[in-house]
Design a protein around this motif. Structure first.
Motif, short mmCIF file in Angstrom:
data_model
loop_
_atom_site.label_atom_id
_atom_site.label_comp_id
_atom_site.label_asym_id
_atom_site.label_seq_id
_atom_site.Cartn_x
_atom_site.Cartn_y
_atom_site.Cartn_z
N ARG A 106 50.40 52.27 39.36
CA ARG A 106 49.73 51.88 38.12
C ARG A 106 50.19 50.48 37.69
NH1 ARG A 106 51.04 54.98 33.65
NH2 ARG A 106 49.08 54.28 32.71
N PHE A 107 51.47 50.20 37.83
CA PHE A 107 52.02 48.90 37.46
C PHE A 107 51.43 47.79 38.33
CE2 PHE A 107 55.73 46.09 38.76
CZ PHE A 107 55.55 45.16 37.73
N ILE A 108 51.46 47.96 39.65
CA ILE A 108 50.96 46.91 40.54
C ILE A 108 49.47 46.69 40.32
CG2 ILE A 108 50.54 46.34 42.96
CD1 ILE A 108 53.44 45.91 42.02
N THR A 109 48.73 47.75 40.05
CA THR A 109 47.29 47.60 39.77
C THR A 109 47.08 46.72 38.55
OG1 THR A 109 46.79 49.76 40.75
CG2 THR A 109 45.16 48.84 39.23
N LYS A 110 47.87 46.91 37.52
CA LYS A 110 47.72 46.10 36.30
C LYS A 110 48.10 44.63 36.56
CE LYS A 110 48.56 50.18 33.48
NZ LYS A 110 47.14 50.43 33.21
N VAL A 111 49.11 44.42 37.41
CA VAL A 111 49.47 43.05 37.78
C VAL A 111 48.31 42.40 38.53
CG1 VAL A 111 51.02 41.65 39.19
CG2 VAL A 111 51.95 43.53 37.81
N LEU A 112 47.74 43.11 39.50
CA LEU A 112 46.62 42.56 40.26
C LEU A 112 45.40 42.31 39.37
CD1 LEU A 112 46.95 44.74 43.50
CD2 LEU A 112 47.43 42.28 43.28
N PHE A 113 45.22 43.14 38.36
CA PHE A 113 44.16 42.91 37.39
C PHE A 113 44.41 41.61 36.64
CE2 PHE A 113 42.67 43.22 32.99
CZ PHE A 113 41.32 43.48 33.17
N ASP A 114 45.64 41.41 36.19
CA ASP A 114 45.97 40.19 35.45
C ASP A 114 45.84 38.95 36.32
OD1 ASP A 114 46.48 41.78 33.29
OD2 ASP A 114 48.67 41.61 33.39
N LEU A 115 46.07 39.09 37.62
CA LEU A 115 45.95 37.97 38.54
C LEU A 115 44.51 37.73 38.97
CD1 LEU A 115 49.06 38.65 40.84
CD2 LEU A 115 48.82 36.83 39.14
N GLY A 116 43.60 38.62 38.56
CA GLY A 116 42.18 38.42 38.84
C GLY A 116 41.71 38.96 40.17
N TYR A 117 42.51 39.82 40.82
CA TYR A 117 42.13 40.33 42.13
C TYR A 117 41.33 41.63 42.05
CZ TYR A 117 45.21 36.87 44.25
OH TYR A 117 45.79 35.69 44.65
N VAL A 118 41.48 42.40 40.97
CA VAL A 118 40.72 43.63 40.80
C VAL A 118 40.16 43.68 39.39
CG1 VAL A 118 42.09 44.92 42.50
CG2 VAL A 118 42.72 45.01 40.07
N GLY A 119 39.12 44.47 39.21
CA GLY A 119 38.45 44.56 37.91
C GLY A 119 38.74 45.85 37.17
N PHE A 120 39.82 46.55 37.53
CA PHE A 120 40.16 47.81 36.89
C PHE A 120 41.67 47.84 36.67
CE2 PHE A 120 39.80 48.21 41.46
CZ PHE A 120 41.04 48.73 41.82
#
Length: 858
Positions: free
Chosen positions: A590-604
């Motif tokens: 869940r943490f890494i997903t939120k980081v990737l969201f903030d970096l613009g790599y995923v939309g969820f």
């Protein structure tokens, strides 16, 4: 007690050759690739179903058999519902178990790991799970861990990867550090079982605490889609506390001590301060203390370091501590208070120091009584939120004198701290107001005076990711001769592990990679001067924190994953796995997903939309283990009963979240039922093109009720109920063949085909064979779940139950279209009640079958 499986008909016809059927259909599936999800022209809606990938510690076991049977039901169901389903598989292949096994055998971890992967892959194919074998990954492949290193560099750029010197959890057996989440509740390592101790080391961390609020608040998105137990465990682990940071001036020291408290209202009741003995603050405070104080402190610190956190937080333990010879100033009262160190305060909670309010905190009270420290009551718990506090006289010590008819506010005498609500006393400007209002008011005062502020703290700690072992992802940092940390340029990734030849992998408390001279000695990317690679490797939970994204394009060496593919497929629609990962893996993902969201790599922001946790497979009430001698080998069970019988047994044993005791189930009975179902397909004599809307009406009604009820049952994970209804339909179809219209009836063919499609979720080999024997083209996995005929779902008659004052008097078979007036007349005549009793005479008429009419006479 009668086992459910004993009710399965046991007549096994000749010709149901399990081994032949399995070998045949494995070859067909390899040729047809019905489970591939790689066709870019496929216009079907998408579903991403993912099973937690296995660790290759040996062949598949009974726990794997349950998990992959249940996950496959879901994947196959959504294919039958018309979805393009991505159902990939891979191996979580780095980590200590493989390294320790390799050390024990004197071989390279690669040899052990990949041999086990080959074995498990063979078993998985045999097990018939509908995996997309074009989407496979192994986290120990350089092609995979290159992207772990890329992720680390992105985290480093964002300030989320950092290195610091701190007290860490140390596993003395595996000789490596552990994250907080890898220490069990009893203070032991979740890997080795050793008692975890504290050790000071410089380590790499991911700053997961920056995301604490989002990790907590976003759990609301998962309500009803994740098990409530898992949500509660995540919330408790993050452990948000709301209160205030309060600054205390220390005599003889320029820097203040900041203390977090959830009870700033009790500030006037602070009579001493306690700091964690293993904190930097404690060491600083005794640095210029007397020789006696320093000696006492050092002796105490050595004792504390031998204790686990669990022991230190045990409220029943006698309190211990040392006075540090220093004093702080209470910012509210200006009172001079002593500073102690005690083991019940932890260095990594809050700021490593607490303001002690012994009258209203049990730990502080126990400590105050032990060391004869002052206790001041500042909350009158006799006064409720609504009572009016009289003006009270004060004694010579300034304590309020309570009326004689109230319980005494005397924690020292009772030995119990005063907790709960009430009104403030002995608190200057706070006197007379409620606790909740006092919290708000004191924070305003602290902020105005510049001595405090509203704040939050968390139980969650930053994720310690570095490990002092070989078999993991090398950390992509170079240590310059000037002490600077230099990120490895992305175009130099991956940093590949060196061969083990010449390396001593025995755990020694330091990374064996440091001894690989040709590997560790490198030029500094800045100027080419001599430099050293970081010798530590990453926690394997880094590998699994984002693997669901790598499945989107596992063979692409140009990027970790394609954001466009992520937009199409992710997040995961259904995740399946054990509850043992309720904190560790799920929190990190869940943490890494939120980081990737903030970096613009995923939309969820959440990786797994829905979660199913399966129970354990036990034997005679205990977890299977070699030491208990109760191991059941999956390969033996498959040889004896066949794959389909094992899969069906797993689904039929009970709700997925419940444990299965293998001693209480009967795969032999499952095999007999499957043979009985298989026989139906050979007894159908009608042409495949026969008209569907003809034939035995009763059988058609049962078939279409199953078609209508099945989807809801599968989607609510009531797999055992679905299997039971398939069994009922098999029995009804057999009856129609043997004593009804016979195998040439259209309704019999329809029922047999529906059975084959439904069985494909649980017993794919048998289902495929039935489908082919029914004259249909492979594969049944793509047949599609037929829509029920609404006309066949309406009952020809329903049972009306007539009650008088809640007691059943009579029943009648009526048309479902009967009017309420007609039903009322029938009820009166049936039970002999004719007089009216106002509006309550007909108290309840339920308009769905069965109808219940309750006539009230009182």
């Amino acid at each position: 007690m009668v086992n459910e499986h004993d009710r399965i008909p046991s007549d096994e016809p000749a010709g149901y050759d399990v081994a032949r059927i399995q070998e045949k259909w494995l070859g067909v599936w390899d040729e047809l690739k019905p489970f591939s999800s790689n066709n870019p022209n496929d216009k079907r809606p998408r579903k991403y179903v993912l099973d937690m990938f296995p660790y290759p510690s040996g062949d598949l076991h009974m726990g794997h058999a349950e998990a992959y049977a249940l996950g496959d039901v879901i994947a196959r169901y959504w294919r039958q519902q018309g979805f393009n389903v991505m159902h990939p598989i891979g191996w979580d292949s780095f980590g200590l178990p493989a390294e320790n096994a390799a050390i024990k055998r004197g071989i390279d971890p690669r040899e052990w790991t990949y041999a086990n992967i080959d074995q498990q892959k063979t078993s998985m194919r045999r097990y018939g799970a509908s995996f997309d074998w074009d989407r496979v990954l192994h986290t120990s492949d350089p092609e995979y861990y290159k992207w772990n290193q890329w992720l680390f560099l992105k985290m480093y750029e964002k300030g989320l990867a950092y290195r610091k010197d701190s007290w860490v959890n140390w596993d003395p057996v595996d000789q490596t550090v552990l994250a907080n989440e890898q220490v069990l509740a009893d203070g032991t390592s979740e890997r080795s079982g050793a008692i975890v101790v504290k050790k000071k080391k410089t380590q790499w961390y991911f700053k997961i605490t920056d995301y604490a609020d989002r990790l907590l608040d976003d759990l609301n998105q998962l309500e009803g889609r994740w098990p409530s137990k898992v949500l509660a465990m995540q919330r408790n682990w993050i452990g948000r506390s709301i209160g205030a940071d309060v600054d205390f001036v220390i005599e003889g020291r320029e820097e203040k001590i900041t203390v977090f408290t959830t009870r700033p209202d009790t500030l006037y009741g602070v009579t001493f301060m306690v700091v964690a003995p293993d904190s930097d603050l404690a060491a600083e405070l005794v640095d210029d203390a007397s020789v006696e104080v320093r000696a006492s402190f050092q002796e105490y610190l050595e004792r504390v370091q031998k204790s686990t956190e669990i022991e230190r937080q045990d409220a029943s333990r006698p309190k211990t501590g040392v006075f540090l010879g220093r004093y702080a100033v209470n910012p509210a009262s200006g009172e001079r208070i002593p500073i102690w160190t005690a083991d019940y305060v932890l260095a990594d909670y809050g700021h490593g120091a607490v303001m002690a309010v012994p009258a209203h905190d049990q730990r502080d009270l126990d400590f105050a009584i032990k060391f004869d420290l002052p206790v001041r009551v500042v909350l009158d718990t006799n006064a409720t939120q609504t009572t009016t506090i009289p003006v009270l006289e004060l004694d010579e010590n300034g304590q309020a004198i309570l009326p004689e008819d109230l319980p005494p506010l005397d924690p020292i005498s009772t030995g119990k701290a005063l907790i709960g609500d009430g009104r403030m006393i002995n608190s200057g400007p706070l006197d007379g107001i409620t606790k909740s209002n006092a919290i708000k008011k004191i924070i305003v005062q602290l902020e105005a005076a510049g001595t405090g502020r509203a704040a939050k703290t968390y139980r969650l700690r930053d994720w310690l990711i570095s490990r002092q072992r070989y078999w993991g992802t090398p950390i992509p940092i170079i240590h310059g001769a000037d002490g600077e940390l230099v990120p490895v340029p992305e175009d130099q990734l991956p940093i590949v592990l060196p061969p083990t030849e010449g390396l001593d992998l025995q755990p020694k408390g330091q990374s064996p990679l440091g001894a690989a001279e040709d590997w560790v000695n490198v030029p500094d990317p800045r100027d080419g001067s001599p430099a050293l690679r970081d010798p530590d490797t990453m926690d394997t939970f880094v590998d699994s924190s984002w693997y669901f994204l790598r499945f989107l394009n596992p063979n692409d060496d140009t990027k970790a994953f394609d954001p466009k593919e992520a937009d199409k497929w992710a997040p995961v629609d259904q995740y399946v796995g054990g509850v043992t990962h309720a904190i560790l893996h799920l929190l990190y993902a869940r943490f890494i997903t939120k980081v990737l969201f903030d970096l613009g790599y995923v939309g969820f922001t959440e990786p797994f939309s829905a979660l199913l946790n399966q129970g354990m497979v036990l034997m005679e009430g205990s977890a299977m283990s070699k030491s208990k001698g109760n191991i059941v080998r999956l390969s033996d069970q498959l040889d004896e009963h066949g794959v389909d019988a094992i899969r069906l047994t797993m689904a039929f044993a009970g709700p997925p979240e419940d444990d299965i005791d293998w001693a209480d189930v009967s795969p032999a009975a499952s095999a007999k039922f499957l043979a009985r179902a298989w026989r139906l397909s050979g007894d159908v004599t009608s042409d495949p093109d026969i008209r569907w809307r003809t034939g035995d009406v009763a059988l058609r009604r049962q078939t279409h009720r199953f078609l209508a009820e099945g989807p809801g049952l599968v989607e609510s994970f009531k797999f055992n109920v679905v299997v039971a209804k398939i069994m009922e339909l098999v029995n009804a179809t057999r009856k129609a063949i043997d004593s009804g219209p016979g195998g040439g009836d259209a309704a019999v063919r329809e029922a047999a085909e529906v059975i084959a499609v439904a069985l494909s979720l649980f017993a794919p080999y048998t289902a495929e064979e039935m489908w082919e024997r029914l004259g249909r083209t492979p594969t049944v996995a793509e047949a599609g779940w037929r829509k029920p005929d609404p006309a066949l779902l309406v009952e020809e008659s329903v049972t009306a139950v007539f009650q008088v004052d809640g007691k059943v008097r009579d029943k009648a078979t009526v048309s479902p279209k009967i009017s309420g007036e007609e039903l009322e007349k029938l009820a009166r005549a049936s039970v002999g009640v004719t007089r009216a009793v106002g509006d309550k005479e007909i108290a309840n008429v339920i308009v769905r079958a069965p109808r219940i009419v309750n006539i009230a006479t009182r």
